[in-house]
Design a protein around this motif. Structure first.
Motif, short mmCIF file in Angstrom:
data_model
loop_
_atom_site.label_atom_id
_atom_site.label_comp_id
_atom_site.label_asym_id
_atom_site.label_seq_id
_atom_site.Cartn_x
_atom_site.Cartn_y
_atom_site.Cartn_z
N TRP A 247 45.05 32.85 41.32
CA TRP A 247 44.28 34.10 41.36
C TRP A 247 44.97 35.22 40.59
N TYR A 248 46.29 35.24 40.59
CA TYR A 248 47.00 36.27 39.81
C TYR A 248 46.67 36.11 38.33
N ARG A 249 46.79 34.88 37.84
CA ARG A 249 46.50 34.62 36.42
C ARG A 249 45.02 34.87 36.12
N PHE A 250 44.14 34.47 37.06
CA PHE A 250 42.71 34.66 36.86
C PHE A 250 42.39 36.14 36.65
N TRP A 251 42.86 36.99 37.56
CA TRP A 251 42.53 38.41 37.46
C TRP A 251 43.23 39.09 36.29
N LEU B 155 36.50 48.63 34.54
CA LEU B 155 36.79 47.39 35.23
C LEU B 155 38.21 46.92 34.93
N GLY B 156 38.61 47.00 33.66
CA GLY B 156 39.97 46.61 33.30
C GLY B 156 41.00 47.43 34.06
N ILE B 157 40.79 48.75 34.12
CA ILE B 157 41.71 49.63 34.84
C ILE B 157 41.76 49.27 36.33
N ILE B 158 40.59 49.03 36.93
CA ILE B 158 40.51 48.69 38.35
C ILE B 158 41.23 47.36 38.63
N ILE B 159 41.00 46.37 37.76
CA ILE B 159 41.64 45.06 37.96
C ILE B 159 43.16 45.19 37.86
N PHE B 160 43.66 45.85 36.83
CA PHE B 160 45.11 45.98 36.67
C PHE B 160 45.72 46.80 37.81
N THR B 161 45.00 47.84 38.25
CA THR B 161 45.48 48.63 39.39
C THR B 161 45.55 47.77 40.64
N GLY B 162 44.52 46.96 40.87
CA GLY B 162 44.50 46.07 42.04
C GLY B 162 45.61 45.04 41.99
N SER C 218 57.11 47.13 43.38
CA SER C 218 55.93 47.37 44.22
C SER C 218 55.28 48.71 43.86
N TYR C 219 53.96 48.77 44.05
CA TYR C 219 53.19 49.96 43.73
C TYR C 219 52.29 50.36 44.89
N GLY C 220 52.28 51.65 45.21
CA GLY C 220 51.26 52.20 46.09
C GLY C 220 50.07 52.63 45.24
N LEU C 221 49.02 53.10 45.89
CA LEU C 221 47.79 53.46 45.19
C LEU C 221 48.04 54.50 44.09
N MET D 162 48.86 46.71 42.96
CA MET D 162 48.92 47.03 44.38
C MET D 162 49.11 45.78 45.24
N TYR D 163 48.47 44.67 44.86
CA TYR D 163 48.50 43.47 45.70
C TYR D 163 49.73 42.61 45.42
N TRP D 164 49.98 42.33 44.14
CA TRP D 164 51.08 41.44 43.79
C TRP D 164 52.35 42.18 43.34
N GLY D 165 52.17 43.43 42.90
CA GLY D 165 53.29 44.13 42.31
C GLY D 165 53.53 43.63 40.90
N GLU D 166 54.61 44.06 40.31
CA GLU D 166 54.96 43.66 38.94
C GLU D 166 56.17 42.73 39.01
N LYS D 167 55.93 41.43 38.82
CA LYS D 167 57.00 40.45 38.91
C LYS D 167 57.60 40.19 37.53
N TYR D 168 58.90 40.09 37.49
CA TYR D 168 59.57 39.84 36.21
C TYR D 168 60.96 39.25 36.44
#
Length: 442
Positions: free
Chosen positions: A365-369, A117-124, A309-312, A127-133
């Motif tokens: 939702w970003y912080r929640f997930w 579940l952790g892997i799926i959540i971080f992967t999602g 940004s990340y693809g699958l 994919m959805y938000w990308g890595e912001k910094y």
């Protein structure tokens, strides 16, 4: 409303984690045709529950105590400490009738699901938000050093150029596990054209936890005047939104930290502000409050941000790396606690800490997930600890059984379960008490 949002996010997050963790045990047990008597999200302590229903041999329900959940597997020594069934003749549908390797899979079912579940959540998330910094290039004015930073030799205006010899690339590296949990951390700085190296002291983490870790080093920013509060010195002196404060008593002001320092040095004193307004310089006389403020909200310059940004196919390995980094950080954190580098009361939190410090009072939702993914990996790690009453304790006994070729005696198992329950309950009591002290009474 803020408190309601905190509680709602925590309950939703924990419900997801507990439901899927217990489903991992349940699905593995049913796959091996082991009877499951109960499947509960949250505990039905003292027989009290919010609702339940029965389907087949299993009672499904939701308890009232949100500290976890459980599946009651027939023929297993578990938290219920139900020894009556152990006195009966072994039935083919019981846990104890199955080979050790099958029972091992059942016990690892919850941990496995949490890790996935952790892997799926971080992967999602990737994919959805990308890595912001915030890239290092955005910190063109250097950093503002907190009191702790100044104590260890860092100065406001310093430029961070490296951490342990690796180029400094993004702001969040300053609160990374490498800095917070590292044994020997060296910051490379640029100061007035010279390179300076600062080694963080051995007790750095302990001292940092007594402050706001996000304020250890913050970007140095320029600003303009935002909303001016009526009745305050700035309002009475005629300060306006959009003004740029350029000096106090003839001392130049370029950054907000400089203004704060100057105001703190002139508490309850009359000062002269130099203000740039529509291209013209004006002088405003006012008296600083006893708390060192004049009554306006700053409009800070916006820091440039970047998004990766990340693809699958890129997100899966990156999400997996994020998940396993949580495990690695927990192992480092435990070693710091046992060595005394991190106080126990700073490392253990209960529901209040989770709701307040992790989920927060704004529904994001970003912080929640991100928080739920983090907690999923923490739950997997904690359940693997070799403590009786936790999954890891059962795993240890099953491995011993597979090595010696026979089950560990029921009396030993029961004694261990009692000890484990005392440890777990004591930990829960400590977490609750620490929550109340740290977040409500302190």
């Amino acid at each position: 409303m803020t408190v309601i949002i905190m509680i709602a996010q925590m309950l939703l997050g924990l419900s997801i984690l507990v439901l899927l963790h217990e489903w991992g045990h349940f699905a593995a047990a049913r796959a091996f045709k082991i009877r499951v008597e109960k499947f509960y999200v949250f505990f039905d302590a003292w027989g009290k529950k919010l609702f339940s229903f029965k389907k087949g041999d299993t009672e499904y329900g939701v308890g009232w105590l949100p500290l976890g959940g459980y599946v009651k597997i027939t023929g297993m020594v578990d938290e219920s400490l139900d020894t009556a069934q152990l006195q009966q003749e072994i039935q083919p549908y019981e846990f104890r009738s199955k080979p050790a390797w099958q029972r091992l899979i059942v016990m690892l079912g919850g941990v496995t699901v949490n890790a996935l579940l952790g892997i799926i959540i971080f992967t999602g998330i990737l994919m959805y938000w990308g890595e912001k910094y915030i890239p290092a290039d955005s910190l063109k004015n250097g950093i503002v050093a907190s009191d702790l930073a100044k104590e260890i030799g860092i100065q406001t205006g310093d430029q961070i150029i490296s951490i342990n010899g690796k180029p400094f690339e993004r702001l969040d590296e300053l609160v990374s596990s490498e800095v917070l949990l590292g044994d020997q951390v060296i910051l490379g700085l640029a100061r007035n054209g010279q390179d300076v190296k600062i080694e963080l002291p051995a007790d750095f983490t302990k001292r940092l936890l007594d402050t706001d870790k996000t304020a250890f080093l913050t970007p140095r920013i320029s600003f303009t005047v935002g909303e001016v509060m009526k009745g305050m010195p700035a309002y009475e002196a005629g300060l306006q939104m959009g003004d740029v404060i350029t000096g106090i008593n003839g001392t130049p002001i370029a950054y907000f930290d400089e203004l704060q320092s100057a105001l703190q040095a002139n508490k309850a004193k009359t000062v002269e502000l130099s203000v740039l307004r529509k291209g013209e310089t004006k002088k405003l006389s006012l008296t600083v409050s006893e708390s060192g403020t004049i009554g306006f909200y700053p409009e800070a310059e916006a820091l440039e941000t970047a998004t990766k940004s990340y693809g699958l196919f890129a997100a899966i390995p990156a999400g997996t790396q994020m998940a396993w980094k949580v495990i690695a950080d927990n192992i480092k954190g435990f070693s710091k606690v046992f060595s005394g580098d991190i106080p126990v009361e700073k490392s253990i939190g209960g529901p209040i800490a989770i709701a307040k410090k992790m989920y927060g009072g704004v529904w994001d939702w970003y912080r929640f997930w991100m928080t739920t993914g983090l907690l999923s990996m923490v739950l997997a790690f904690m359940n693997l600890l070799p403590i009786p009453a936790l999954d890891g304790g059962h795993v240890v006994f099953l491995i011993i059984e597979m090595i010696i070729g026979r089950p560990v005696g029921e009396k030993v198992m029961l004694a261990a379960q009692y000890v484990g329950m005392v440890l777990v309950i004591s930990l829960m009591v400590f977490a609750f008490g620490n929550d109340i002290w740290q977040h409500l009474l302190k």
